[in-house]
Design an enzyme around this catalytic site. Structure first.
Site, PDB file in Angstrom:
ATOM      1  N   LYS A  27       0.855  -1.185   0.000  1.00  0.00           N
ATOM      2  CA  LYS A  27       0.000   0.000   0.000  1.00  0.00           C
ATOM      3  C   LYS A  27       0.889   1.231   0.000  1.00  0.00           C
ATOM      4  O   LYS A  27       1.668   1.447   0.924  1.00  0.00           O
ATOM      5  CB  LYS A  27      -0.931   0.038   1.204  1.00  0.00           C
ATOM      6  CG  LYS A  27      -1.844   1.262   1.181  1.00  0.00           C
ATOM      7  CD  LYS A  27      -2.649   1.427   2.431  1.00  0.00           C
ATOM      8  CE  LYS A  27      -3.487   2.721   2.349  1.00  0.00           C
ATOM      9  NZ  LYS A  27      -2.635   3.925   2.224  1.00  0.00           N
ATOM     10  N   GLY A  37       4.975   3.209  11.144  1.00  0.00           N
ATOM     11  CA  GLY A  37       4.212   4.444  11.254  1.00  0.00           C
ATOM     12  C   GLY A  37       3.839   4.744  12.683  1.00  0.00           C
ATOM     13  O   GLY A  37       4.545   4.362  13.620  1.00  0.00           O
ATOM     14  N   GLY A  69      -0.665   1.698  13.760  1.00  0.00           N
ATOM     15  CA  GLY A  69      -0.121   0.357  13.910  1.00  0.00           C
ATOM     16  C   GLY A  69      -0.980  -0.505  14.818  1.00  0.00           C
ATOM     17  O   GLY A  69      -1.225  -1.687  14.534  1.00  0.00           O
ATOM     18  N   GLU A 127       6.454  -1.470  13.371  1.00  0.00           N
ATOM     19  CA  GLU A 127       7.363  -0.526  14.028  1.00  0.00           C
ATOM     20  C   GLU A 127       6.584   0.772  14.197  1.00  0.00           C
ATOM     21  O   GLU A 127       6.245   1.435  13.219  1.00  0.00           O
ATOM     22  CB  GLU A 127       8.615  -0.273  13.196  1.00  0.00           C
ATOM     23  CG  GLU A 127       9.568   0.703  13.872  1.00  0.00           C
ATOM     24  CD  GLU A 127      10.713   1.133  12.978  1.00  0.00           C
ATOM     25  OE1 GLU A 127      11.114   2.312  13.065  1.00  0.00           O
ATOM     26  OE2 GLU A 127      11.197   0.307  12.186  1.00  0.00           O
ATOM     27  N   CYS A 142      12.545   8.007  13.380  1.00  0.00           N
ATOM     28  CA  CYS A 142      11.968   7.189  14.454  1.00  0.00           C
ATOM     29  C   CYS A 142      12.894   7.063  15.646  1.00  0.00           C
ATOM     30  O   CYS A 142      12.482   6.572  16.705  1.00  0.00           O
ATOM     31  CB  CYS A 142      11.592   5.811  13.927  1.00  0.00           C
ATOM     32  SG  CYS A 142      12.893   5.017  12.967  1.00  0.00           S
TER      33      CYS A 142
END
Length: 452
Positions: A188, A245, A250, A269, A306
């Site tokens: 996606k 994300g 998530g 994650e 992140c």
């Protein structure tokens, strides 16, 4: 091979075939200006999603028995194709993310490197964990012949990340690992960079065809809302999900995967606070260097990595006051940067408004206001006490952007006590000196990750 933005189709790629059945369309947004760019991209319809997952299931009947050298050839062909796009891929990714050509060129090298690394692992074959335990009829009861090995799980849905349009998106680690395991992928595209995603998807589809594999080994679907993602996770043909994300998104996908009649693993994650702990001895010995390093890390990529340090725990002393003063000077002089999309910017500003209104939170410094029509954001650092931090759940929520919270602790023991209440993070950092070797240490809890 080179594909400019105006040569893109805006289509979903269903088993190698472009498809534009849906009426819902959108365009890329240049984060620097807030203006639409490039072609219109079509949200995938339920029929297109169904066709993609059905093709992946059909492809799996072949891929589950592939020779290892064929899988390795596929991965290397994808890496070669990404490099073959040349500047066109970097230009598209920069136009959609404002991450800059240097950063994106490095990210492509990382992406291609991991694809080739997976190819080497595949050829080695050790990951299959093949075990043979021969029969022994002389035993009572007789011992049977036992054989075991890892086998492909099935089609995998991969969700692209906003902040890594290559390394954690369509051609990224989740896709590479799934293909390495001979699992077909339905990716996606992230709506922040659909043009980049289309270019990468075509490379993968071309590599699948060149390697002689079924076209259903890879498909790409677009979608701005949650409907496309939900349909993918709930499709019975999908046997695993890869996601990078936010924690909210998530967790929503995880819950969907768990609620299926046949639950599937969701490898997610999600958001991370990445706490930093600084001792008094470290502040005294090298406080200015620690402060400068923290500022560079907090503002790198406009705070959208992140591993950005979102929490800094300090002793409440004169040394920490000097540390805060330096941070305030550097923040006030920092010009800020561009956030990836309007949703991130609006969400961050709303969260910051709530954070700075909290009674026991003070603003240490804000960056200068930045003029412009794009998704600009100045850095900000706030501070609170350890007691207030314990009482304020909002402060344990990630601020995705150039924002960090300083937490003033009354003692080393206080710092340890607060640390023991934190949840898991991708990283944790400890700045200490040899003289801190006898200081209190916190215990280790299952499920935590720490690196510094």
């Amino acid at each position: 091979m080179s594909t400019s933005m105006d040569q893109l189709t805006g289509a979903n790629l269903i088993a190698g075939v472009p498809s534009r059945r849906g009426d819902q369309r959108y365009r890329s947004i240049d984060p620097r200006t807030g203006q639409e760019i490039g072609p219109e991209f079509h949200d995938a319809t339920q029929e297109e999603i169904a066709a993609a997952v059905e093709a992946s299931e059909a492809a799996f009947r072949t891929s589950r028995g592939l020779r290892l050298d064929v899988v390795a050839d596929l991965l290397r062909a994808v890496a070669d194709g990404l490099e073959g796009l040349g500047a066109a891929l970097i230009d598209a990714a920069d136009a959609e993310t404002a991450l800059g050509p240097q950063r994106l060129t490095s990210e492509r090298a990382r992406t291609c490197g991991q694809l080739r690394a997976f190819a080497d692992v595949v050829l080695d074959g050790g990951y299959l964990d093949v075990r043979i335990d021969h029969a022994d009829p002389s035993l009572q009861p007789p011992k049977p012949d036992l054989r075991r090995m890892q086998v492909p799980l099935g089609p995998v849905a991969v969700f692209g990340a906003s902040n890594f349009p290559l390394a954690f998106s369509v051609p990224g680690g989740d896709t590479a690992s799934a293909l390495a395991a001979a699992c077909p992928v339905v990716a996606k595209a992230h709506p922040s960079h659909p043009a980049t995603s289309e270019q990468c998807a075509q490379v993968i589809a071309d590599a699948v065809a060149a390697t002689g594999l079924p076209a259903g080994m890879f498909s790409l679907v677009h979608g701005r809302g949650i409907e496309v993602g939900q349909a993918l996770v709930q499709a019975p043909q999908i046997k695993a999900v890869g996601f990078t994300g936010s924690h909210a998104a998530g967790r929503a996908l995880f819950d969907l995967g768990a609620a299926r009649p046949e639950p599937v693993p969701v490898y997610a994650e999600m958001g991370s606070l990445n706490p930093v702990f600084v001792t008094e001895a470290a502040l005294t010995a090298r406080g200015p260097a620690i402060a400068s390093g923290f500022m560079q890390s907090m503002t790198m990529g406009t705070g959208q990595f992140c591993t950005k340090p979102g929490l800094v725990f300090l002793p409440d002393t004169e040394a920490s006051q000097r540390f805060e003063a330096q941070i305030a000077r550097e923040v006030s002089e920092h010009r800020g940067g561009i956030l990836l999309n309007a949703q991130i910017r609006e969400g961050l500003l709303a969260q910051l408004d709530e954070t700075t209104r909290l009674d026991e939170v003070e603003v240490v410094a804000r960056g200068p206001s930045v003029e412009g029509t794009g998704f600009v954001c100045a850095p900000i650092v706030v501070a609170t006490t350890s007691d207030a931090f314990r009482r304020t759940p909002q402060l344990t929520q990630e601020h995705f952007g150039p924002v960090s919270v300083l937490v003033r602790c009354s003692s080393a023991e206080d710092m340890v006590a607060v640390a023991d209440q934190l949840g898991g993070s991708l990283t944790a950092t400890l700045h200490a000196e040899a003289s801190d070797a006898t200081a209190p240490t916190c215990g280790t809890r299952s499920g935590r990750s720490a690196a510094g």
